[in-house]
Design a protein around this motif. Structure first.
Motif, mmCIF file in Angstrom:
data_model
loop_
_atom_site.group_PDB
_atom_site.id
_atom_site.type_symbol
_atom_site.label_atom_id
_atom_site.label_comp_id
_atom_site.label_asym_id
_atom_site.label_seq_id
_atom_site.Cartn_x
_atom_site.Cartn_y
_atom_site.Cartn_z
ATOM 1 N N ARG A 1 0.716 -1.244 -0.037
ATOM 2 C CA ARG A 1 0.089 -0.137 -0.011
ATOM 3 C C ARG A 1 0.985 1.161 -0.051
ATOM 4 O O ARG A 1 0.733 2.361 -0.773
ATOM 5 C CB ARG A 1 -0.984 0.165 1.146
ATOM 6 N N VAL A 2 1.867 1.106 0.755
ATOM 7 C CA VAL A 2 2.954 2.555 0.933
ATOM 8 C C VAL A 2 3.529 2.879 -0.502
ATOM 9 O O VAL A 2 3.606 3.837 -0.982
ATOM 10 C CB VAL A 2 3.633 2.347 2.054
ATOM 11 N N LEU A 3 3.971 1.497 -0.948
ATOM 12 C CA LEU A 3 4.719 1.458 -2.334
ATOM 13 C C LEU A 3 3.611 2.019 -3.283
ATOM 14 O O LEU A 3 4.237 3.048 -4.470
ATOM 15 C CB LEU A 3 5.388 0.183 -2.893
ATOM 16 N N ALA A 4 2.287 1.521 -3.336
ATOM 17 C CA ALA A 4 1.581 2.110 -4.531
ATOM 18 C C ALA A 4 1.086 3.436 -4.049
ATOM 19 O O ALA A 4 0.893 4.249 -5.032
ATOM 20 C CB ALA A 4 0.132 1.209 -4.231
ATOM 21 N N GLU A 5 0.962 3.962 -2.921
ATOM 22 C CA GLU A 5 0.746 5.317 -2.689
ATOM 23 C C GLU A 5 1.831 6.135 -2.954
ATOM 24 O O GLU A 5 1.708 7.340 -3.459
ATOM 25 C CB GLU A 5 0.489 5.550 -1.102
ATOM 26 N N SER B 1 4.011 9.585 -9.603
ATOM 27 C CA SER B 1 3.485 9.585 -10.985
ATOM 28 C C SER B 1 2.227 11.064 -11.119
ATOM 29 O O SER B 1 2.528 11.547 -11.743
ATOM 30 C CB SER B 1 2.909 8.622 -11.589
ATOM 31 N N GLY B 2 1.721 11.098 -9.893
ATOM 32 C CA GLY B 2 0.828 12.137 -9.867
ATOM 33 C C GLY B 2 1.926 13.523 -9.944
ATOM 34 O O GLY B 2 1.201 14.368 -10.529
#
Length: 155
Positions: free
Chosen positions: A39-43, A49-50
């Motif tokens: 989750r932390v990596l995805a965030e 990327s954002g």
């Protein structure tokens, strides 16, 4: 061989708790470490990327704004050059008008002076003609005796 199988069975039976603990440890690792880490990596990826997308949008907006400013600058330069050309044409027209006026005044003065000179010359010719007749008659009276002159004049 029986003995080997018994020993092997004892080892397998002794390793069951280790296997169960290993499976529990893997499940606990998945629940406690792996999922939060994912989750932390995805965030982080989403934020990164954002942020990259946001930076790209900001760069695009800055480029568009720069292009708009450059366009305004080009228009302002064109307008300045047009105004400058207009002023130069106006100044040239004013200069030409002033020169034409001065030329006309000079022409009028020259024409007037020529007329005065011609008038003076005409008057001088008339005066010289009048004086020449009087002078010639005086010369004749002074050179010729009075009777000869009267006889010639009578003829």
């Amino acid at each position: 061989m029986d003995q080997i199988l018994n020993q092997l069975g004892g080892l397998v039976l002794g390793s069951v708790p280790t296997m169960v603990l290993f499976i529990l440890l893997v499940a606990a690792y998945g629940l406690l470490v792996r999922r939060p880490l994912d989750r932390v990596l995805a965030e982080r990826r989403a934020r990164t990327s954002g942020a990259i997308e946001q930076a790209r949008r900001a760069i695009a907006a800055a480029e568009a704004e720069t292009a708009a400013y450059e366009e305004k600058l080009r228009h302002a330069r064109v307008e300045i050059f047009q105004m400058r050309d207009k002023k130069l044409k106006q100044w040239n027209a004013e200069r030409e008008a002033a020169l034409a006026q001065v030329r006309q005044q000079t022409h009028d003065r020259v024409h007037g002076a020529k007329q005065e000179i011609e008038q003076s010359a005409h008057e001088a010719r008339l005066q010289i003609a009048g004086m020449s007749e009087e002078l010639s008659s005086r010369i004749l009276n002074a050179v010729l005796p009075a009777g000869v002159h009267a006889a010639e004049v009578a003829q």
